[in-house]
Design an enzyme around this catalytic site. Structure first.
Site: not given
Ligand code: OGA
Ligand code: MN
Length: 304
Positions: A107, A109, A257, A273
């Site tokens: 995805h 974000d 990611h 985040r």
């Molecule tokens: C995010 C996500 C990845 C992770 O926080 O956007 O996709 O490894 N996290 O926690």
């Molecule tokens: Mn993410």
């Protein structure tokens, strides 16, 4: 301020940045150098940065305005700091975490909002002894390695992004899921984006896309499968093995990611985040039915 050391980590993208103490404000030259390194390497890793929430927010603001996370359920944000989303499998307020399986399919974000994030800065506070890795795919490389003919096709396409395709969302707290759905109706984005800073085009691929506008379901699915497989092939991927204190900054305008479930889920994993507010605007999807293959067969039969 001494210039940071920037060490590439992979062919597709990724560089480690050392020689900086991110608890202190950056001077203008360092900020410029980091921004340029970010555009060039796409994913930047800053090891050994155990920042407080205030420091995390202040450092993130060097790369753009922060998203206020209005698209998220309030329970998943850090108390007193809505700029910080808590991604964890640990219980929160005595309940299973609403982000315990965040990011489990490819995805970009906030692509399920009209304003996908510009970037994000994820800080690792706790991690299992092994695993819990994250992978990023370089969507500029993905676009540029399509044949000219296929680039011509995807250039003109738009796709529907849907929060209900967040993998594992059905296993989360129903109240949190209901908030996420109410706040995020399906939206439309172009399949090819032009990076506002570099002018480079990239393919907005990912597994939270439900359909391509104007295509039948079968056509959409086949093309999406091809594009996602192509975009996330190993040669376009950087895989990060976290250490506590790592901050990873990624450019969400040209990557997707995935958070891997490659660890013992009884072990705590805690990530914080900050999201950078997106610049591009999509639009809400209309409830137009997809072109229908069976109806087309019947239409052709009626003519013959
Ligand atoms: C995010 C996500 C990845 C992770 O926080 O956007 O996709 O490894 N996290 O926690
Ligand atoms: Mn993410």
């Amino acid at each position: 301020m001494a210039a940071p050391t920037i060490t590439p980590l992979g062919y597709a993208m990724g560089a480690e940045v050392t020689g900086l103490d991110l608890r202190r404000p950056l001077d203008a030259a360092t900020r410029r150098a980091l921004y340029e390194a970010w555009l060039r390497h796409v994913v930047l890793v800053f090891p050994d940065q155990n920042l407080t929430p205030e420091q995390h927010i202040a450092f993130s603001a060097n790369f753009g305005e922060l998203d206020d996370h209005a698209s998220q359920a309030p329970e998943t944000l850090l108390d007193g700091h809505p700029e910080i989303l808590v991604v964890t499998n640990k219980h929160r307020l005595g309940k299973p975490s609403g982000t315990r399986n965040t990011g489990r399919n490819w995805h970009t974000d906030l692509s399920y909002t009209v304003r996908p994030a510009k970037g994000a800065l994820l800080l690792c506070q706790e991690k299992p002894p092994v695993g819990g890795d994250t992978m990023w795919a370089n969507l500029s490389l993905a676009y540029e390695t399509l044949s000219p003919k296929m680039r011509g096709i995807v250039d003109g396409l738009e796709a529907v992004h849907d929060v209900t395709l967040v993998k594992g969302i059905g296993q989360r707290d129903p109240t949190i899921v209901a908030t996420m759905k109410a706040r995020n109706p399906p939206v439309v984005h172009p399949m090819v984006r032009t990076h506002p800073d570099t002018g480079r085009k990239s393919l907005l691929a990912g597994e939270r896309i439900s359909s391509i506008l104007g295509f039948s379901e079968e056509e959409s699915q086949a093309l999406l499968d091809f594009l996602n497989t192509h975009a996330t092939s190993p040669e376009f991927v950087y895989r990060h093995r976290w250490r506590v204190g790592d901050i990873v900054l990624w450019d969400n305008r040209c990557t997707c990611h995935v958070a891997l479930p490659d660890f013992d889920q009884t072990q705590p994993r805690l990530m914080l985040r900050c999201s950078l507010k997106g610049e591009a605007e999509g639009r809400l999807a209309e409830a137009a039915p997809a072109a229908n293959r069976e109806a087309m067969i019947q239409a052709v039969a009626a003519l013959s």
